[in-house]
Design an enzyme around this catalytic site. Structure first.
Site, short mmCIF file in Angstrom:
data_model
loop_
_atom_site.label_atom_id
_atom_site.label_comp_id
_atom_site.label_asym_id
_atom_site.label_seq_id
_atom_site.Cartn_x
_atom_site.Cartn_y
_atom_site.Cartn_z
N TYR A 1 0.75 -1.21 -0.10
CA TYR A 1 -0.06 -0.06 -0.13
C TYR A 1 0.96 1.36 0.09
CZ TYR A 1 -3.91 -2.85 0.99
OH TYR A 1 -4.90 -3.85 1.03
N VAL B 1 -22.15 -0.04 -5.13
CA VAL B 1 -23.64 0.55 -4.57
C VAL B 1 -23.69 2.15 -5.17
CG1 VAL B 1 -24.43 -1.18 -3.00
CG2 VAL B 1 -23.23 1.04 -2.28
#
Length: 285
Positions: free
Chosen positions: A46, A205
């Site tokens: 990361y 979503v």
């Protein structure tokens, strides 16, 4: 201490996201713990191999004790890096590398040990005994408490499990990504007593068109339950009988708190199936 019901993903804390300061990270660690989110998910890659160190500085600057939180990290996915001599993305799972990378993550995170250590993705070249040797050494030295995998199939898990105990598999599962449910992967994990973590638990979503059936359904249920769409997505996973641990990627303390609150919501049976049907695009048989 087990993992919290919501795991805070830290991928976007650093260079790959909000580039939070040491002070910002410290405050987020403190606020999450206050809200019951005590588990933090990392990977060595990361931020181009920088975010773990950023988090470590934040942890040291916070008022939180190491024993009050759980830290998860992953290794094995190598990114192109002149410093590492990596010319292309690849996987590396020899025992020496696994041990060295775990120690490096612990040093970067300034955390003495990892509560959970995961293999980031399966490699066609991975050798179970080589991996088992590394994990055995790390456990014997008290550097990791539990071992797991990420994005592994059941066959790949069974291959490794004959040599090393696997307690977690971090997979993609959400109300818009149902493959792990539809192909029985979650049932297979349950049979093997392996707990699933869910990366990207909100799915897509927020990218759905307003006229999509799932978007309409979420809007209607949002009013009924007084929950936002993200909370409903968490509640959808929470209803499944697999004790799934969502790994949320937000850097917002408030959104993290609301996600934790959603783990207490029990959707009514037919409301859960309304979401399921809307996601699949057709009713159950």
């Amino acid at each position: 201490m087990g993992l919290s019901k919501i795991i805070q993903g830290c991928m976007t804390y650093g260079e790959w996201g909000k580039q939070l300061t040491t002070h910002d990270i410290a405050k987020r660690i403190e606020s999450n713990v206050e809200n019951g989110i005590t588990s933090f998910d990392h990977a060595d890659i990361y931020g181009g191999y920088t975010t773990e160190a950023d988090f470590g500085k934040g942890l040291q600057a916070s008022h939180i004790q190491r024993s009050d939180i759980q830290i998860i990290s992953k290794c094995g996915l190598q990114l192109p890096s002149p410093e590492r001599g990596n010319q292309l993305k690849h996987y590396q799972y020899d025992a020496d590398y696994i041990v060295a990378q775990a120690r490096q993550s612990i040093s970067n995170l300034q955390c003495d040990y990892l509560d959970v250590f995961l293999l980031h993705r399966p490699s066609p070249l991975m050798q179970k005994d080589e991996i088992a040797k590394a994990i055995s050494l790390l456990k014997s030295e008290g550097l990791i408490k539990a071992f797991g995998v990420s994005n592994f199939s059941l066959a790949q898990i069974d291959y490794l499990s004959s040599s090393v105990e696997i307690l977690y598999n971090q997979i993609q599962i959400s109300c818009t990504h149902l493959e792990a449910l539809e192909n029985d992967h979650l049932y297979g994990l349950s049979q093997r007593q392996i707990q699933p973590m869910a990366w990207q638990p909100l799915g897509e979503v927020f990218k759905l068109d307003s006229d999509h059936n799932l978007k309409i359904c979420l809007s209607e249920l949002s009013s009924k339950y007084n929950l936002n769409e993200a909370q409903l997505a968490i509640a959808f996973l929470n209803k499944l009988p697999f004790d799934i641990l969502p790994v949320i990627g937000t850097t917002s303390v408030e959104r993290s708190r609301l996600s934790m609150e959603a783990t207490q919501v029990d959707l009514e049976l037919q409301d859960w199936f309304r979401l399921y049907e809307a996601s699949r695009g057709h009713e159950v048989a």
